[in-house]
Design a protein around this motif. Sequence first.
Motif, PDB file in Angstrom:
ATOM      1  N   GLN A  26       0.825  -1.036   0.001  1.00 47.87           N
ATOM      2  CA  GLN A  26      -0.222   0.153   0.115  1.00 47.87           C
ATOM      3  C   GLN A  26       0.944   1.286  -0.040  1.00 47.87           C
ATOM      4  O   GLN A  26       0.622   2.219  -0.902  1.00 47.87           O
ATOM      5  N   LEU A  27       2.026   1.332   0.618  1.00 47.45           N
ATOM      6  CA  LEU A  27       2.909   2.347   0.714  1.00 47.45           C
ATOM      7  C   LEU A  27       3.486   2.530  -0.457  1.00 47.45           C
ATOM      8  O   LEU A  27       3.573   3.757  -0.812  1.00 47.45           O
ATOM      9  N   ALA A  30       1.085   4.379  -2.570  1.00 53.91           N
ATOM     10  CA  ALA A  30       0.744   5.597  -2.383  1.00 53.91           C
ATOM     11  C   ALA A  30       1.852   6.486  -2.980  1.00 53.91           C
ATOM     12  O   ALA A  30       1.803   7.418  -3.719  1.00 53.91           O
ATOM     13  N   ASP A  31       3.243   5.732  -2.979  1.00 49.46           N
ATOM     14  CA  ASP A  31       4.234   6.585  -3.592  1.00 49.46           C
ATOM     15  C   ASP A  31       4.203   6.729  -5.228  1.00 49.46           C
ATOM     16  O   ASP A  31       4.526   7.858  -5.677  1.00 49.46           O
ATOM     17  N   SER A  34       1.496   9.347  -5.733  1.00 54.75           N
ATOM     18  CA  SER A  34       2.061  10.638  -5.584  1.00 54.75           C
ATOM     19  C   SER A  34       3.015  11.045  -6.495  1.00 54.75           C
ATOM     20  O   SER A  34       2.921  12.452  -6.981  1.00 54.75           O
ATOM     21  N   GLU A 205      -3.540   9.341  -0.090  1.00 52.35           N
ATOM     22  CA  GLU A 205      -3.636   9.269   1.343  1.00 52.35           C
ATOM     23  C   GLU A 205      -4.365   8.109   1.842  1.00 52.35           C
ATOM     24  O   GLU A 205      -4.504   7.293   2.913  1.00 52.35           O
ATOM     25  N   HIS A 207      -4.338   5.077   0.397  1.00 49.10           N
ATOM     26  CA  HIS A 207      -3.461   3.816   0.445  1.00 49.10           C
ATOM     27  C   HIS A 207      -2.477   3.803   1.732  1.00 49.10           C
ATOM     28  O   HIS A 207      -2.428   2.948   2.136  1.00 49.10           O
ATOM     29  N   ARG A 208      -2.144   5.238   2.161  1.00 48.41           N
ATOM     30  CA  ARG A 208      -1.586   5.383   3.230  1.00 48.41           C
ATOM     31  C   ARG A 208      -2.171   4.917   4.513  1.00 48.41           C
ATOM     32  O   ARG A 208      -1.504   4.103   5.648  1.00 48.41           O
ATOM     33  N   ALA A 211      -2.323   1.099   4.672  1.00 50.96           N
ATOM     34  CA  ALA A 211      -1.040   0.678   5.274  1.00 50.96           C
ATOM     35  C   ALA A 211      -0.921   0.660   6.650  1.00 50.96           C
ATOM     36  O   ALA A 211      -0.509  -0.328   7.164  1.00 50.96           O
TER      37      ALA A 211
END
Length: 247
Positions: A26-27, A30-31, A34, A205, A207-208, A211
């Motif tokens: 998930q992180l 997110a990256d 982004s 956000e 996704h974070r 996580a």
Amino acid sequence: MPLRRLGWLLLTCAVAAVFVSLGCWQLRRADEKSAWLADWDARSHRPAVDLATLDPAAAGSRYRRVELRGEYRAGHEFLLLNRMRDGRVGIEAYTPFVPAGGGDWLLVNRGWYESPQARPKTPDAPPAGVQTIRGLLAQPANPGLRLGTIEAAGPWPQPVVWLDAPAAAHALGHGVLGAVLLLDAGLPGGFVRDWHPDPGEFGPERHRGYALQWFALAVTVVCTWIVLSRRQRRRDSLPEARTSPSA
């Protein structure tokens, strides 16, 4: 360590590892999103360049601001149905634009307007005559399942639930560029046009947040094993109950 307790430890480690792996995934998502949003912002704020200097279908051309001189092919709109906005159903109007120097036509997304599903409203005509248009290069909205067909030679305007360059070229009887133009909001002949990137169902956000939930589950599993293991050791350390001999 007793064999049974060792088995529970290994199972706990395996489950926690799965949860940590899902959190890390998930992180990463997110990256990635982004970075994609930052790239979109950078590309969309660059000065407009002549479309003839780019390959519209190339990934590197996505969300570049471009300009093109020519004229609209009025009366040959594709009406992309079921486009939701603020809880209201509407249409995005795609009108062919004929370059002044000839060549493949460019589909121009002139924006969104409210319209009922049962009887789609015909959009207002675009400006007539030769002019210069500007906007962002993009791909037509992907609705998922491609239901229905796009008919050759109309009728016009043609309501559709999906759209791509080959289907548009088949219907128009002329070559179409492999990208569409999201018309700048300041130009005439359009509707609602506050373009923004679509990161899909989840943004960075979200996704974070997911996580964090996966990591919290991993910690919960480990803490649960520790608590239960300590309780079991305390029970094992108690002296065995002695039974009194019968009289």
